[in-house]
Enzyme design. Sequence first.
Site, mmCIF file in Angstrom:
data_model
loop_
_atom_site.group_PDB
_atom_site.id
_atom_site.type_symbol
_atom_site.label_atom_id
_atom_site.label_comp_id
_atom_site.label_asym_id
_atom_site.label_seq_id
_atom_site.Cartn_x
_atom_site.Cartn_y
_atom_site.Cartn_z
ATOM 1 N N GLU A 72 3.033 5.553 1.479
ATOM 2 C CA GLU A 72 3.451 4.613 0.452
ATOM 3 C C GLU A 72 4.227 5.303 -0.676
ATOM 4 O O GLU A 72 5.221 4.780 -1.155
ATOM 5 C CB GLU A 72 2.208 3.901 -0.120
ATOM 6 C CG GLU A 72 2.552 2.591 -0.774
ATOM 7 C CD GLU A 72 1.308 1.826 -1.188
ATOM 8 O OE1 GLU A 72 0.195 2.368 -1.041
ATOM 9 O OE2 GLU A 72 1.462 0.689 -1.653
ATOM 10 N N ASP A 73 3.737 6.465 -1.088
ATOM 11 C CA ASP A 73 4.263 7.046 -2.327
ATOM 12 C C ASP A 73 5.191 8.237 -2.135
ATOM 13 O O ASP A 73 5.645 8.813 -3.122
ATOM 14 C CB ASP A 73 3.097 7.525 -3.223
ATOM 15 C CG ASP A 73 2.186 6.366 -3.620
ATOM 16 O OD1 ASP A 73 2.625 5.219 -3.459
ATOM 17 O OD2 ASP A 73 1.072 6.632 -4.073
#
Length: 714
Positions: A72-73
Amino acid sequence: MSIIDQIIEQYPLEEANKIKQAHALAVEAHEGQMRESGEPYISHPENVALILAQMNMDCDAVCAALLHDVVEDTQHTQEEITEKFGANVSEIVRGVTKLNKIQFASKEDAQAENLRKMFLAMSHDIRVILVKLADRLHNMKTLGSCEESKQRRIAKETLDIYAPLANRLGIYQIKWRLEDLCLQYLEPEAYTYIHSAINEGREDRQRVIEEIIQIIDRKLVENGIPAKIYGRPKHYYSVYRKMRQQGSDSIDNIYDLSAVRIIVSDVRYCYEALGIMHSEFIPMPGRFKDYIAMPKANMYQSLHTTVIGKNGKPFEIQIRTEEMHNTAENGIAAHWKYKEGKTGGLTKGEEKLSWLRKMMDFETEAKDSAEFLDVVKTELFNDEVFVFTPKGDVKGLPMGATPLDFAYSVHSSIGHRCIGAKINGKIVNIDTKLKNGDIIEILTASETAGHGPSRDWLNIVHTNEAKSKIKAWFKKELREENIEKGRDMLDKEAKRQGYALSSLTKPEWLNPIFKKYKIQSMEDLYASVGYGGLRVHQILPRLVEEYKKVIKAQEIEDKPKEQKKREHSTNGVIVKGESNMLVRFAKCCSPVPGDDIVGYITRGRGVSVHRRDCSNLSGFEHEREIEVCWDLDADTNYVANIQMHTYDRSGIILELSNCIYSHKSDIESLNVSTKEGTGTITVGVRITSAQQLDSIIKDFKKIQGIYEVYRLNN
Ligand code: MN
């Protein structure tokens, strides 16, 4: 020792290496990222992984925990995770990432339940939920550095969604940690109060507990029961909940602040230990619970009892086996427990499977631990699909449901006027199958357009609700015709049996029929009969029966009175060998016909009649007892007191009185008290026999909201 060293400690070399690899990737990926607290970001996945390792979760779950924010990051992709760590780890990471995208905003209870279900439905592998719970636990622990409004929002969401989920899965050690942390942010004053109040008396209580533990230890040793005994701190949130329940703002009335837990090696020792405890200490009535014989829905097992300590203060004792204890602390996660030298890490697959199946209502048959994992990987609620309305409410529909089903579940008129649908913003066919997490928007014709369903829709819709609403629409179209037809059919049959329909349609006779078939009016009844929803023979015989009863009652009333009076009976009771004795019913046990009774000759006040099981009898002089029996012909009625506990729900009293009325009985007295969402109702009813009383009690139990019913002895 560094966190990663603590994590890998318990895993064999090969697995430890895999975990180290995942850690290295996470360190590299989150390089330079910071948490709100200013700490390096890596501390978050590390701590999440540590929580899971402490729960003895398998290697893949721990790797996934380390990598859970990587896709996600950071720059890394799902494919890379699959390549380096395998499909299992990758799927868990994918699941956690997907859940992060849903805003579980706090909603009213019904919505929260749906959100929890959707959460489960979207997690194909239960380890996704376990990683997510550990993630939330660590986020809650480090909430201190956030703004107050964010703290409250996260805490509220945690209390509504995550803590109940942990409870559902039986993972108490996460559940109570989450709850205590939520309390700290949501009710800071209560938290501070409870914290200091508990700590104030701590030393005293500690000493008392230690004395109790010594006594228990000695007793168990004397009886040859090997056991581990320890004092158990009460969790703040459960103290808070008790205070709320009692409507009190002090912990002074929470009497079992002290608790002792006894862990034994075998189930039979649980009961033996319980017996010893109950002979050593005085048990408090009504506080014993056997969750071993009757486990909670999340498979929690334990014996609970509250007893009075030597100092006169009550304390709670929990007794369970080692295995029950493990299940209680770790719930579903207990069954991923890592076992040395065995990959997969499952113990006794079949036995555990039955555990899970019971818990989740699984029907699937599976025979070994490999299959066990498969079962767990399948959807937990594979027969339901959860979708959003455009406003963000969740609706649960059966798997296979279409936008039309959704439209009808919102409102019949939305269904009838449906001319199309959008899923996630795109126009779709109305027979498209819905998927978890879809946002559905229904396009409708205007109210005045006169648009209605088509017969084909019956083949498209999946739910019974939609089907019956579509059928109802067609039914209504023909309503006028059906009313005519139905009235005719009933009229003809009544005449055939020798009655005029008008003499049978008394409102008080019709009401139970309306209620049973959920009909509003006479026209509805005719219409139902007209289209065949109800049959003539479902209606008419009941009305005829009522009619006959009234006729019969009139005949009896006309009979001369002396035929009914019997010499020996007074108040419906015959005293053996005596006549004209004054007979009274004892207030302590209020006997009713059918009860086993005994007479007691009082000084100057005739015979008082008690139930044979009345506890007062044992204190009386035996010589004064006299045989009595019911005069079955007497038509006298009696008052029995029934007490019930209810959830606070409007309409209960109305249903109660309808129920009493339907049993041809009357209310003599009524007492209602409510407190914190629950109520206690005591009702005195006039009855003629114990059978009548039994059937009234039976019907009371069927009323929604009433969870306990019993006859009072006084
Ligand atoms: Mn996270």
